[in-house]
Design a protein around this motif. Structure first.
Motif, mmCIF file in Angstrom:
data_model
loop_
_atom_site.group_PDB
_atom_site.id
_atom_site.type_symbol
_atom_site.label_atom_id
_atom_site.label_comp_id
_atom_site.label_asym_id
_atom_site.label_seq_id
_atom_site.Cartn_x
_atom_site.Cartn_y
_atom_site.Cartn_z
ATOM 1 N N GLU A 153 15.288 12.529 -5.880
ATOM 2 C CA GLU A 153 16.120 12.328 -7.056
ATOM 3 C C GLU A 153 15.992 10.900 -7.591
ATOM 4 O OE1 GLU A 153 20.107 13.510 -6.194
ATOM 5 O OE2 GLU A 153 19.621 15.638 -6.134
ATOM 6 N N PHE A 154 15.958 9.918 -6.677
ATOM 7 C CA PHE A 154 15.758 8.538 -7.112
ATOM 8 C C PHE A 154 14.407 8.403 -7.820
ATOM 9 C CE2 PHE A 154 18.690 5.838 -4.156
ATOM 10 C CZ PHE A 154 19.770 6.628 -4.529
ATOM 11 N N LEU A 155 13.384 9.023 -7.256
ATOM 12 C CA LEU A 155 12.048 8.945 -7.840
ATOM 13 C C LEU A 155 12.019 9.596 -9.216
ATOM 14 C CD1 LEU A 155 9.056 8.220 -7.540
ATOM 15 C CD2 LEU A 155 8.713 10.410 -6.376
ATOM 16 N N PHE A 156 12.667 10.726 -9.369
ATOM 17 C CA PHE A 156 12.698 11.418 -10.656
ATOM 18 C C PHE A 156 13.369 10.548 -11.718
ATOM 19 C CE2 PHE A 156 14.838 14.246 -13.709
ATOM 20 C CZ PHE A 156 13.740 14.923 -14.212
ATOM 21 N N SER A 157 14.459 9.885 -11.345
ATOM 22 C CA SER A 157 15.161 9.034 -12.313
ATOM 23 C C SER A 157 14.273 7.892 -12.786
ATOM 24 C CB SER A 157 16.458 8.491 -11.695
ATOM 25 O OG SER A 157 16.186 7.518 -10.699
ATOM 26 N N LYS A 158 13.414 7.395 -11.917
ATOM 27 C CA LYS A 158 12.524 6.301 -12.297
ATOM 28 C C LYS A 158 11.454 6.788 -13.278
ATOM 29 C CE LYS A 158 13.576 4.066 -8.010
ATOM 30 N NZ LYS A 158 14.674 3.379 -8.710
ATOM 31 N N GLY A 175 0.774 -1.226 0.000
ATOM 32 C CA GLY A 175 0.000 0.000 0.000
ATOM 33 C C GLY A 175 0.808 1.280 0.000
ATOM 34 N N ARG A 176 2.146 1.175 -0.056
ATOM 35 C CA ARG A 176 2.989 2.367 -0.054
ATOM 36 C C ARG A 176 3.311 2.778 -1.483
ATOM 37 N NH1 ARG A 176 7.872 0.144 3.463
ATOM 38 N NH2 ARG A 176 7.620 -1.435 1.857
ATOM 39 N N THR A 177 3.426 4.062 -1.703
ATOM 40 C CA THR A 177 3.887 4.545 -2.989
ATOM 41 C C THR A 177 5.403 4.422 -3.055
ATOM 42 O OG1 THR A 177 4.200 6.823 -2.228
ATOM 43 C CG2 THR A 177 1.987 6.215 -3.017
ATOM 44 N N VAL A 178 5.951 4.567 -4.251
ATOM 45 C CA VAL A 178 7.409 4.523 -4.400
ATOM 46 C C VAL A 178 8.049 5.644 -3.587
ATOM 47 C CG1 VAL A 178 9.316 4.772 -6.033
ATOM 48 C CG2 VAL A 178 7.296 3.439 -6.677
ATOM 49 N N ALA A 179 7.437 6.814 -3.611
ATOM 50 C CA ALA A 179 7.975 7.947 -2.860
ATOM 51 C C ALA A 179 7.998 7.657 -1.362
ATOM 52 C CB ALA A 179 7.143 9.196 -3.142
ATOM 53 N N GLU A 180 6.929 7.054 -0.838
ATOM 54 C CA GLU A 180 6.866 6.730 0.587
ATOM 55 C C GLU A 180 7.905 5.688 0.963
ATOM 56 O OE1 GLU A 180 2.079 7.539 1.374
ATOM 57 O OE2 GLU A 180 2.787 5.553 0.755
ATOM 58 N N ALA A 181 8.058 4.687 0.105
ATOM 59 C CA ALA A 181 9.028 3.629 0.393
ATOM 60 C C ALA A 181 10.452 4.170 0.381
ATOM 61 C CB ALA A 181 8.882 2.500 -0.626
ATOM 62 N N ASN A 192 20.488 3.500 -6.101
ATOM 63 C CA ASN A 192 19.343 3.551 -6.987
ATOM 64 C C ASN A 192 19.362 2.366 -7.938
ATOM 65 O OD1 ASN A 192 17.141 4.368 -8.466
ATOM 66 N ND2 ASN A 192 17.949 6.389 -8.988
ATOM 67 N N SER A 193 18.255 1.695 -8.089
ATOM 68 C CA SER A 193 18.188 0.594 -9.045
ATOM 69 C C SER A 193 18.274 1.108 -10.472
ATOM 70 C CB SER A 193 16.895 -0.192 -8.849
ATOM 71 O OG SER A 193 15.766 0.635 -9.077
ATOM 72 N N VAL A 208 11.790 -3.266 -8.312
ATOM 73 C CA VAL A 208 12.843 -2.970 -7.343
ATOM 74 C C VAL A 208 13.185 -1.496 -7.472
ATOM 75 C CG1 VAL A 208 15.195 -3.456 -6.591
ATOM 76 C CG2 VAL A 208 13.750 -5.313 -7.460
ATOM 77 N N ILE A 209 12.963 -0.734 -6.427
ATOM 78 C CA ILE A 209 13.168 0.711 -6.501
ATOM 79 C C ILE A 209 14.560 1.127 -6.031
ATOM 80 C CG2 ILE A 209 10.719 1.218 -6.272
ATOM 81 C CD1 ILE A 209 11.128 1.773 -3.346
ATOM 82 N N ALA A 210 15.203 0.287 -5.228
ATOM 83 C CA ALA A 210 16.557 0.563 -4.754
ATOM 84 C C ALA A 210 17.113 -0.710 -4.144
ATOM 85 C CB ALA A 210 16.563 1.700 -3.731
#
Length: 297
Positions: free
Chosen positions: A53-58, A14-20, A129-130, A74-76
């Motif tokens: 920054e990690f989120l932006f790259s994704k 239930g978490r967003t990528v940003a929250e995780a 960052n993945s 896999v986000i990271a």
């Protein structure tokens, strides 16, 4: 001294990528653990906004490649590197963590290295960052990655004159678990040792055994069940919750001679893992190319 397995981080639950991302970066960068943030270093990212920054790259990766995975993405990646207590400075631990991350990612992925000093042993958290820096590809975990990471970690430690564990036990647990047979005994293990020592002093009866336990610093509680609390213990431990040779009945039988136990043998010195492996022998297979540590795995 030891690096844990590579742990892929997902959003999920239930978490967003940003929250995780925010949750893990907030934890590893905690100023109370990193000496006010002085022990946080980064490569190709700003630690204060690294999750953004990690989120932006994704998002850039999805826009460039047209590929986007949901909860199983896999986000990271996260790994922890721990060191023998009293053997290393926080600054050197952070540098070694940085070199480990650079060798593993080959400089193609942004990462942060956060060295924690709030525990009795210094350890570093590495989060990378993945998604690659150019946003065209992702890091792919590989078979036996934990083995490869440990080899790189060991080489870096040996280059800096630090000890390594020759044959660590595979585990998802803490630094102590990686120490195998060399880890400090648990409170229960210490209590068993104290009981063995007290009984080995030739107690004539149960009262003299209890007296020996008190002399050793243990608190005694006798009610329905016999229990002891040792000096560094937080609570009383019932004897019948220990091994079969440590219940109240078993202790009485040991005092009377009806029960004979063989003391737990300590491994011979030459058979124990050598914590300080020969540096020259270990470093023979190491080559360097453009400042990067190359290993044949």
């Amino acid at each position: 001294m030891a690096a844990t397995r590579l742990m892929p981080l997902h959003s999920g639950k239930g978490r967003t990528v940003a929250e995780a991302l925010g949750r893990v970066t907030d934890y590893v960068e905690n100023p109370e653990k990193t000496n006010g943030g002085d022990l946080v270093t980064a490569y190709q990212c700003n630690p204060s906004i690294v999750d953004q920054e990690f989120l932006f790259s994704k998002r850039q990766y999805a826009a460039t490649t047209g590929r986007e995975r949901k909860d199983n993405d896999v986000i990271a990646y996260h790994l922890r590197q721990s060191f023998k207590p009293g053997e290393i400075t926080p600054e050197l631990a952070n540098k070694i963590g940085y070199d480990l991350a650079m060798s593993l990612t080959k400089g193609k992925h942004a990462f942060i290295v956060c060295t924690h000093v709030d525990k009795h042993h210094i350890h570093s958290h590495i989060v990378f960052n993945s998604t690659a820096i150019d946003c065209t590809r992702k890091f792919r975990n590989f078979w036996r990655s934990s083995f490869a990471i440990r080899k790189i970690s060991d080489m870096l430690c040996l280059e800096n004159g630090l000890s390594v564990i020759a044959e660590p036990k595979p585990s998802r647990g803490s630094y102590g678990t990686w120490l195998g047979e060399d880890k400090p005994p648990t409170v229960r293990g210490q209590l068993e040792q104290i009981i063995d020592t007290a009984l080995g002093q030739g107690c004539k009866d149960f009262d003299s055994f209890l007296a020996a336990m008190k002399t050793a610093g243990a608190e005694v509680k006798r009610s329905k069940h016999l229990a002891f609390k040792i000096q560094n213990g937080k609570r009383f431990v019932r004897c019948d919750s220990l091994g079969a040779d440590y219940s109240e009945t078993a202790i009485m039988e040991r005092i009377s001679g009806k029960r004979i136990i063989v003391p737990k043998a300590k491994a011979a010195v030459q058979s124990r893992p050598n914590l300080l492996i020969d540096i020259q022998a270990k470093m023979q297979p190491v080559k360097r190319r453009s400042g990067t540590l190359i290993l044949s795995v």
